[in-house]
Design an enzyme around this catalytic site. Structure first.
Site, PDB file in Angstrom:
ATOM      1  CE  LYS A 197      -3.572   2.452   2.554  1.00  0.00           C
ATOM      2  NZ  LYS A 197      -4.508   2.425   3.679  1.00  0.00           N
ATOM      3  NE  ARG A 207      -5.630   9.982   2.969  1.00  0.00           N
ATOM      4  CZ  ARG A 207      -4.325  10.040   2.818  1.00  0.00           C
ATOM      5  NH1 ARG A 207      -3.727  11.214   2.746  1.00  0.00           N
ATOM      6  NH2 ARG A 207      -3.611   8.935   2.764  1.00  0.00           N
ATOM      7  NE  ARG A 219      -3.713   7.838   5.748  1.00  0.00           N
ATOM      8  CZ  ARG A 219      -4.402   8.486   6.667  1.00  0.00           C
ATOM      9  NH1 ARG A 219      -3.838   8.800   7.816  1.00  0.00           N
ATOM     10  NH2 ARG A 219      -5.650   8.845   6.462  1.00  0.00           N
ATOM     11  CD  GLU A 236       5.719  -3.755   3.469  1.00  0.00           C
ATOM     12  OE1 GLU A 236       5.092  -4.532   4.211  1.00  0.00           O
ATOM     13  OE2 GLU A 236       6.218  -2.692   3.869  1.00  0.00           O
ATOM     14  CE  LYS A 251      -6.097   1.930  -0.537  1.00  0.00           C
ATOM     15  NZ  LYS A 251      -6.494   2.054   0.820  1.00  0.00           N
ATOM     16  CB  SER A 277     -11.198   7.535  -3.517  1.00  0.00           C
ATOM     17  OG  SER A 277      -9.939   7.952  -3.000  1.00  0.00           O
ATOM     18  CE1 TYR A 316     -14.917   3.416  -2.626  1.00  0.00           C
ATOM     19  CE2 TYR A 316     -13.042   3.717  -4.089  1.00  0.00           C
ATOM     20  CZ  TYR A 316     -13.558   3.623  -2.816  1.00  0.00           C
ATOM     21  OH  TYR A 316     -12.729   3.723  -1.729  1.00  0.00           O
TER      22      TYR A 316
HETATM   23  C1  PBG Z   1      -7.062   3.413   5.431  1.00  0.00           C
HETATM   24  C2  PBG Z   1      -7.516   3.335   4.030  1.00  0.00           C
HETATM   25  C3  PBG Z   1      -7.406   4.319   3.044  1.00  0.00           C
HETATM   26  C4  PBG Z   1      -8.001   3.796   1.893  1.00  0.00           C
HETATM   27  C5  PBG Z   1      -8.459   2.526   2.199  1.00  0.00           C
HETATM   28  N1  PBG Z   1      -8.131   2.254   3.516  1.00  0.00           N
HETATM   29  C6  PBG Z   1      -6.932   5.702   3.126  1.00  0.00           C
HETATM   30  C7  PBG Z   1      -5.554   6.025   3.418  1.00  0.00           C
HETATM   31  O1  PBG Z   1      -4.680   5.185   3.550  1.00  0.00           O
HETATM   32  O2  PBG Z   1      -5.321   7.222   3.539  1.00  0.00           O
HETATM   33  C8  PBG Z   1      -8.096   4.506   0.576  1.00  0.00           C
HETATM   34  C9  PBG Z   1      -9.118   3.982  -0.376  1.00  0.00           C
HETATM   35  C10 PBG Z   1      -9.416   4.881  -1.510  1.00  0.00           C
HETATM   36  O3  PBG Z   1      -8.755   5.901  -1.749  1.00  0.00           O
HETATM   37  O4  PBG Z   1     -10.372   4.557  -2.241  1.00  0.00           O
HETATM   38  N2  PBG Z   1      -8.065   3.036   6.331  1.00  0.00           N
END
Ligand code: PBG
Length: 326
Positions: A197, A207, A219, A236, A251, A277, A316
């Site tokens: 990730k 967010r 992050r 990982e 991701k 997203s 989505y």
């Molecule tokens: C963390 C989490 C995130 C997403 C899924 N799980 C956000 C992040 O790491 O800031 C992002 C998913 C997306 O952007 O569709 N709980």
């Protein structure tokens, strides 16, 4: 001696031929729908940066889950947004917390007609918006956070989660969760690890959706750097498999297809990719302008993610795309 000219176009001439030779497929059952449920709202709240996606009430979530089942979608993954947040993310493991309550509803509604998964992280639940507990100096405390994840995993399993998906990128999180689940009698509940990730600008709209933008900083101290080769994603994923992950995830998806391919070649467990997203928002925005063909581009992207080696795709568009694919 001369050879006949190679003519790859021969097999492209007709739709029937093209269909016959196609070998990358997206099935509705490959798709997983991410859904948001928010505590204390009376009606579904649109998310302006994700047109067509809402923060659900417990009721509207049940409807969305039933629609996903009718469309043949393979799974859904639940994100909860509590009304009150605090430093330790208490809502994450509260049996009366929104995600646990909504989970009970969804499992009652759809049974096992699709896989009901839960995202496991603290960022939706902490007032500072980080994915773990903070030290006094404001760093995310890896090992202290593991106890919180373990507790949240057990709470989710008790509420009926069929797959626990830790997304916080703490080192050792899969082992901690596996140990806790086993000790609590949930040895049969699988873990889908968000293994590779990346610290990504593609999470921007999420967010808003999950109300979890970090109050300070970013992050990057726990999520991966996109300026590192795909082998780090493989590392990982292999660590997570060694810790007991039953499936692994990469991701975001579209800009990370090299990582999807490398991970798929390296592990012998199912691989998921999360079309996040920002990937969704960019297509929706361009389509709304009439600049691209929405349905074609979505199917092209989903197929490319499958072609890179992902078995499952979190998207989505899951319910809608499943409708196009039937
Ligand atoms: C963390 C989490 C995130 C997403 C899924 N799980 C956000 C992040 O790491 O800031 C992002 C998913 C997306 O952007 O569709 N709980």
């Amino acid at each position: 001696m001369t050879f006949p000219a190679a003519r790859p176009r021969r097999l492209r001439r007709t739709p029937a031929l093209r269909r016959l030779v196609s070998d990358v497929h997206v099935r509705p059952s490959d798709l997983v729908l991410p859904v948001f449920v928010k505590e204390g709202i009376g009606s579904p709240q649109p998310i302006s940066s994700m047109p067509g996606v809402v923060q659900h009430t417990r009721d509207s979530l049940k409807k969305a889950a039933a629609e996903a089942v009718s469309a043949g979608v393979g799974g859904l993954i639940l994100f909860g947004i509590p009304a009150v947040k605090d430093a330790r993310g208490s809502g994450a493991d509260d049996p009366a917390g929104i995600v646990q309550l909504a989970l009970v509803d969804v499992v009652a509604e759809v049974g096992d007609a699709l896989a009901v998964m839960t995202d496991l992280c603290l960022d939706e639940y902490t007032d500072h918006g980080h994915c773990g507990l903070l030290t006094d100096s404001g760093e995310v405390d890896n090992d202290a956070t593991l106890d919180r994840y373990a507790s949240a995993a057990v709470a989710q399993a008790r509420a009926g989660s069929q797959v626990i998906a830790p997304s916080g990128m703490m080192d050792g999180q899969v082992a901690a969760i596996r140990t806790a689940l086993d000790a609590a009698g949930f040895a049969t509940v699988p873990i889908l690890a968000y293994s590779a990730k990346y610290a990504s600008a593609y999470y921007g709209p999420f967010r808003d959706a999950a109300e979890c933008a970090p109050a300070f900083g970013d992050r990057a101290a726990y999520q991966q750097s996109f300026a590192r080769s795909a082998s780090e994603g493989v590392r990982e994923a292999l660590l997570d498999v060694a810790e007991g992950a039953d499936a692994v995830m990469v991701k975001p998806a579209g800009a990370y297809l090299d990582v999807v391919r490398a991970v798929a070649d390296a592990v012998d467990v199912p691989v998921a990719a999360y079309q996040v997203s920002g990937e969704y928002a960019m297509v929706e925005a361009a389509a709304a302008q009439g600049w691209i063909e929405r349905e074609r581009i979505v199917l092209e992207q989903l197929t490319a993610i499958r072609r890179a080696g992902a078995g499952m795709v979190l998207t989505y568009w899951a319910t809608e795309a499943a409708g196009w694919l039937r």
